[in-house]
Design a protein around this motif. Structure first.
Motif: not given
Length: 167
Positions: A51-60
């Motif tokens: 969830a945090a990766a999606l929210k922060k825009g961290n695709r990888d």
């Protein structure tokens, strides 16, 4: 492509008002039999990282948490990991970047050699047409250990307009 993906998702959400009524009468994941906060902490940690990766825009980082065999179910459509990466991931990242997310409940449970992590939240954002939207969102992740690392093998997202319906 981003705009059409977001519009497809929003159209599916708007057409599914019946889901909102069902959600209102269904217990939250943490209250369901066997779903408890902290029951499988490592799996819950992987879910939060996704969830945090999606929210922060961290695709990888988001893709690294998805198993190569992952399936993503949203708005009546199912995608493989590679289809999601190519077709809808960017739209989800763009949508969530400016969204305000209020967690309502979360929990997990052990299932065989894996785990289920469920959560519910309210999401307030702006549509691609500049209109405010408010959604009741549910997420159910199925996870398994791959080489000692929790990976998401199945993602199920359901959302419906909060009452009163947003126009």
């Amino acid at each position: 492509m981003k705009s059409s993906s977001v519009l497809l998702s929003l159209a599916a959400l708007a057409a599914n008002v019946a889901v909102a009524a069902e959600m209102a009468s269904t217990p939250k994941p943490a209250a369901r039999a066997g779903f408890e906060p902290g029951a499988v902490p490592e799996a819950e940690s992987a879910a939060r990282a996704f969830a945090a990766a999606l929210k922060k825009g961290n695709r990888d980082a988001a893709l690294a948490l998805l198993s190569a065999q992952a399936r993503i179910h949203e708005g009546g459509h199912t995608q493989t990991r590679s289809e999601y990466a190519a077709e809808h991931l960017a739209a989800d990242i763009a949508f969530l970047a400016a969204a305000q997310i209020k967690p309502l409940a979360s929990g997990s449970r052990s299932v065989g050699d894996g785990a289920l992590v469920g959560s519910e939240s309210e999401i307030r954002a702006t549509s691609s047409k500049g209109k405010p939207i408010a959604l009741h969102s549910r997420e159910l992740l199925s996870l398994k250990r791959e080489n000692g690392i929790w990976k998401i093998v199945d993602v199920r997202w359901e959302s419906a307009p909060l009452e009163p319906a947003v126009k």
